[in-house]
Write a protein that holds these residues in place. Structure first.
Motif, PDB file in Angstrom:
ATOM      1  N   ALA A 164      39.679  37.088  37.241  1.00 59.73           N
ATOM      2  CA  ALA A 164      39.519  35.638  37.115  1.00 59.73           C
ATOM      3  C   ALA A 164      40.503  35.053  36.099  1.00 59.73           C
ATOM      4  O   ALA A 164      40.904  33.876  36.210  1.00 59.73           O
ATOM      5  CB  ALA A 164      38.088  35.309  36.697  1.00 59.73           C
ATOM      6  N   ASN A 165      40.921  35.883  35.145  1.00 57.16           N
ATOM      7  CA  ASN A 165      41.880  35.429  34.141  1.00 57.16           C
ATOM      8  C   ASN A 165      43.222  35.066  34.768  1.00 57.16           C
ATOM      9  O   ASN A 165      43.963  34.242  34.230  1.00 57.16           O
ATOM     10  CB  ASN A 165      42.081  36.525  33.087  1.00 57.16           C
ATOM     11  N   PHE A 166      43.540  35.672  35.920  1.00 53.76           N
ATOM     12  CA  PHE A 166      44.768  35.319  36.626  1.00 53.76           C
ATOM     13  C   PHE A 166      44.767  33.842  37.021  1.00 53.76           C
ATOM     14  O   PHE A 166      45.795  33.165  36.955  1.00 53.76           O
ATOM     15  CB  PHE A 166      44.929  36.173  37.900  1.00 53.76           C
ATOM     16  N   VAL A 167      43.602  33.349  37.436  1.00 48.47           N
ATOM     17  CA  VAL A 167      43.485  31.950  37.854  1.00 48.47           C
ATOM     18  C   VAL A 167      43.699  31.024  36.662  1.00 48.47           C
ATOM     19  O   VAL A 167      44.402  30.001  36.764  1.00 48.47           O
ATOM     20  CB  VAL A 167      42.105  31.686  38.488  1.00 48.47           C
ATOM     21  N   LEU A 206      35.816  45.164  59.966  1.00 51.26           N
ATOM     22  CA  LEU A 206      35.615  43.765  59.589  1.00 51.26           C
ATOM     23  C   LEU A 206      34.739  43.632  58.343  1.00 51.26           C
ATOM     24  O   LEU A 206      35.036  42.833  57.447  1.00 51.26           O
ATOM     25  CB  LEU A 206      34.980  43.001  60.754  1.00 51.26           C
ATOM     26  N   VAL A 207      33.667  44.428  58.284  1.00 53.11           N
ATOM     27  CA  VAL A 207      32.775  44.395  57.119  1.00 53.11           C
ATOM     28  C   VAL A 207      33.545  44.739  55.850  1.00 53.11           C
ATOM     29  O   VAL A 207      33.427  44.057  54.820  1.00 53.11           O
ATOM     30  CB  VAL A 207      31.596  45.369  57.314  1.00 53.11           C
ATOM     31  N   THR A 208      34.343  45.794  55.922  1.00 52.35           N
ATOM     32  CA  THR A 208      35.133  46.206  54.756  1.00 52.35           C
ATOM     33  C   THR A 208      36.129  45.126  54.361  1.00 52.35           C
ATOM     34  O   THR A 208      36.315  44.847  53.165  1.00 52.35           O
ATOM     35  CB  THR A 208      35.885  47.511  55.053  1.00 52.35           C
ATOM     36  N   ALA A 209      36.764  44.512  55.358  1.00 52.43           N
ATOM     37  CA  ALA A 209      37.747  43.465  55.079  1.00 52.43           C
ATOM     38  C   ALA A 209      37.100  42.284  54.365  1.00 52.43           C
ATOM     39  O   ALA A 209      37.632  41.774  53.363  1.00 52.43           O
ATOM     40  CB  ALA A 209      38.403  43.010  56.382  1.00 52.43           C
ATOM     41  N   PHE A 210      35.939  41.850  54.855  1.00 50.12           N
ATOM     42  CA  PHE A 210      35.246  40.712  54.240  1.00 50.12           C
ATOM     43  C   PHE A 210      34.793  41.040  52.816  1.00 50.12           C
ATOM     44  O   PHE A 210      34.946  40.224  51.902  1.00 50.12           O
ATOM     45  CB  PHE A 210      34.049  40.289  55.092  1.00 50.12           C
ATOM     46  N   TYR A 211      34.216  42.233  52.631  1.00 53.99           N
ATOM     47  CA  TYR A 211      33.767  42.615  51.295  1.00 53.99           C
ATOM     48  C   TYR A 211      34.937  42.733  50.321  1.00 53.99           C
ATOM     49  O   TYR A 211      34.828  42.366  49.148  1.00 53.99           O
ATOM     50  CB  TYR A 211      33.017  43.948  51.344  1.00 53.99           C
ATOM     51  N   SER A 212      36.052  43.277  50.798  1.00 50.49           N
ATOM     52  CA  SER A 212      37.211  43.491  49.924  1.00 50.49           C
ATOM     53  C   SER A 212      37.817  42.181  49.451  1.00 50.49           C
ATOM     54  O   SER A 212      38.312  42.073  48.331  1.00 50.49           O
ATOM     55  CB  SER A 212      38.274  44.319  50.656  1.00 50.49           C
ATOM     56  N   VAL A 213      37.773  41.170  50.339  1.00 44.39           N
ATOM     57  CA  VAL A 213      38.487  39.931  50.052  1.00 44.39           C
ATOM     58  C   VAL A 213      37.585  38.834  49.490  1.00 44.39           C
ATOM     59  O   VAL A 213      38.086  37.815  48.988  1.00 44.39           O
ATOM     60  CB  VAL A 213      39.177  39.434  51.345  1.00 44.39           C
ATOM     61  N   GLY A 214      36.266  39.012  49.533  1.00 40.59           N
ATOM     62  CA  GLY A 214      35.340  37.951  49.166  1.00 40.59           C
ATOM     63  C   GLY A 214      35.589  37.318  47.810  1.00 40.59           C
ATOM     64  O   GLY A 214      35.809  36.094  47.702  1.00 40.59           O
ATOM     65  N   VAL A 215      35.571  38.123  46.764  1.00 44.81           N
ATOM     66  CA  VAL A 215      35.739  37.596  45.402  1.00 44.81           C
ATOM     67  C   VAL A 215      37.152  37.062  45.196  1.00 44.81           C
ATOM     68  O   VAL A 215      37.337  35.984  44.603  1.00 44.81           O
ATOM     69  CB  VAL A 215      35.433  38.699  44.365  1.00 44.81           C
ATOM     70  N   LEU A 216      38.146  37.777  45.694  1.00 46.52           N
ATOM     71  CA  LEU A 216      39.534  37.356  45.498  1.00 46.52           C
ATOM     72  C   LEU A 216      39.825  36.037  46.206  1.00 46.52           C
ATOM     73  O   LEU A 216      40.544  35.189  45.674  1.00 46.52           O
ATOM     74  CB  LEU A 216      40.487  38.449  46.008  1.00 46.52           C
ATOM     75  N   SER A 217      39.277  35.864  47.407  1.00 47.06           N
ATOM     76  CA  SER A 217      39.510  34.617  48.129  1.00 47.06           C
ATOM     77  C   SER A 217      38.829  33.440  47.435  1.00 47.06           C
ATOM     78  O   SER A 217      39.357  32.321  47.427  1.00 47.06           O
ATOM     79  CB  SER A 217      39.020  34.742  49.576  1.00 47.06           C
ATOM     80  N   SER A 218      37.670  33.683  46.827  1.00 49.97           N
ATOM     81  CA  SER A 218      36.993  32.601  46.099  1.00 49.97           C
ATOM     82  C   SER A 218      37.795  32.206  44.857  1.00 49.97           C
ATOM     83  O   SER A 218      37.849  31.028  44.495  1.00 49.97           O
ATOM     84  CB  SER A 218      35.580  33.033  45.713  1.00 49.97           C
ATOM     85  N   LEU A 219      38.421  33.184  44.224  1.00 46.09           N
ATOM     86  CA  LEU A 219      39.263  32.884  43.062  1.00 46.09           C
ATOM     87  C   LEU A 219      40.507  32.102  43.478  1.00 46.09           C
ATOM     88  O   LEU A 219      40.924  31.168  42.785  1.00 46.09           O
ATOM     89  CB  LEU A 219      39.676  34.182  42.365  1.00 46.09           C
ATOM     90  N   ALA A 263      34.027  26.826  43.505  1.00 49.37           N
ATOM     91  CA  ALA A 263      34.732  27.712  44.434  1.00 49.37           C
ATOM     92  C   ALA A 263      34.739  29.154  43.949  1.00 49.37           C
ATOM     93  O   ALA A 263      34.581  30.090  44.743  1.00 49.37           O
ATOM     94  CB  ALA A 263      36.167  27.224  44.633  1.00 49.37           C
ATOM     95  N   SER A 264      34.892  29.345  42.638  1.00 46.97           N
ATOM     96  CA  SER A 264      34.952  30.708  42.093  1.00 46.97           C
ATOM     97  C   SER A 264      33.629  31.449  42.248  1.00 46.97           C
ATOM     98  O   SER A 264      33.587  32.679  42.219  1.00 46.97           O
ATOM     99  CB  SER A 264      35.355  30.668  40.614  1.00 46.97           C
TER     100      SER A 264
END
Length: 264
Positions: free
Chosen positions: A61-64, A161-174, A187-188
């Motif tokens: 989150a510090n990247f944001v 698909l499940v793995t893709a969604f889980y992997s990207v969930g937090v990063l996409s919200s950031l 959004a975060s």
């Protein structure tokens, strides 16, 4: 930010390595007919993953925050590198799969004698740790051995698909927080919009099917060798899911941003 990125990369690898290695612990439990004991060990692996995530999440989150102060900062690149660490972590777990099965079988046997995790840990000696190398096994994968396992293509695609969604969930919200700074906090915290899709797919399609496969292996000894190959196949699909997550990163961020603006 380079040092932070390195730490985030390592922690992300640990998270995905630990989560993927849970397959080997489950398989070890089936092999020795001690699945309940194995599941207790899976809980420890999940604890390692969540502990690493407690450190990794605020660092990511510090990247944001840094991108907000430095407009030239390439946030997308940093997030993609972080996402790539999940692929590397999954590959490490695949390579360790045969060795970790052997280690898990030994740990399960000792846990039965010790009676609890604290007693098990305290009973470990340096000599025993040195003998761990005798349990190491080189992974061998041949495409031909996965042909007749009775696993549907739909099951594997959903697991990807499940793995893709889980992997990207937090990063996409950031990243969504970066795209819409006026709704940054909302959004975060909206990773559940993506992870929720993964949870639904996991609960309806993956868990019941995996439970049936595991139950068959427990009841039929001839199915147990097949179970190891099925787990290897699932880990491979997890790896493909982490790669697919790269394509989901930006669209998921815009989806979260649209939902946040529409609702709030």
């Amino acid at each position: 930010m380079t040092n932070t990125l390195i730490l985030v990369f390592i922690l992300t690898m640990i998270i995905h390595t630990a989560e993927t290695l849970s397959y080997s612990v489950r398989f070890a439990g089936v092999k020795v007919n001690k699945l309940a004991v194995a599941l207790s060990l899976v809980g420890i692996i999940v604890l390692v993953s969540r502990t690493a995530n407690l450190i990794q999440a605020p660092m990511t989150a510090n990247f944001v925050d840094f991108a907000k102060a430095q407009p030239t900062f390439d946030l997308e690149r940093y997030l993609r590198i972080t996402l790539f660490a999940s692929s590397i972590g999954t590959l490490i777990a695949i390579a360790l799969f045969p060795s970790f099965i052997n280690i898990s079988v030994r740990v399960i046997a000792r846990l039965e004698v010790a009676g609890s995790i604290p007693k098990l840990i305290s009973s470990v000696k340096i000599e025993q740790l040195k003998n761990t190398k005798s349990y190491l096994k080189k992974p061998k994968f041949k495409l031909s051995q996965f042909r007749y396992l009775g696993v549907s293509k739909r099951f594997l695609v959903i697991n990807i698909l499940v793995t893709a969604f889980y992997s990207v969930g937090v990063l996409s919200s950031l990243y969504a927080a970066h795209l819409i700074p006026e709704y940054a906090t909302t959004a975060s915290q909206a990773s559940g919009l993506i992870n929720g899709i993964a949870t639904i797919l996991l609960t309806i399609f993956i868990d019941p099917q995996l439970g049936l496969i595991t139950d068959k292996a427990l009841q039929d000894e001839s199915q147990r060798s097949q179970l190891g190959k099925i787990y290897a196949l699932l880990m491979t699909s997890r790896f493909l899911g982490t790669l697919l997550a790269q394509a989901f990163l930006i669209p998921s961020a815009y989806f979260i941003g649209w939902i946040v603006k529409w609702i709030f």
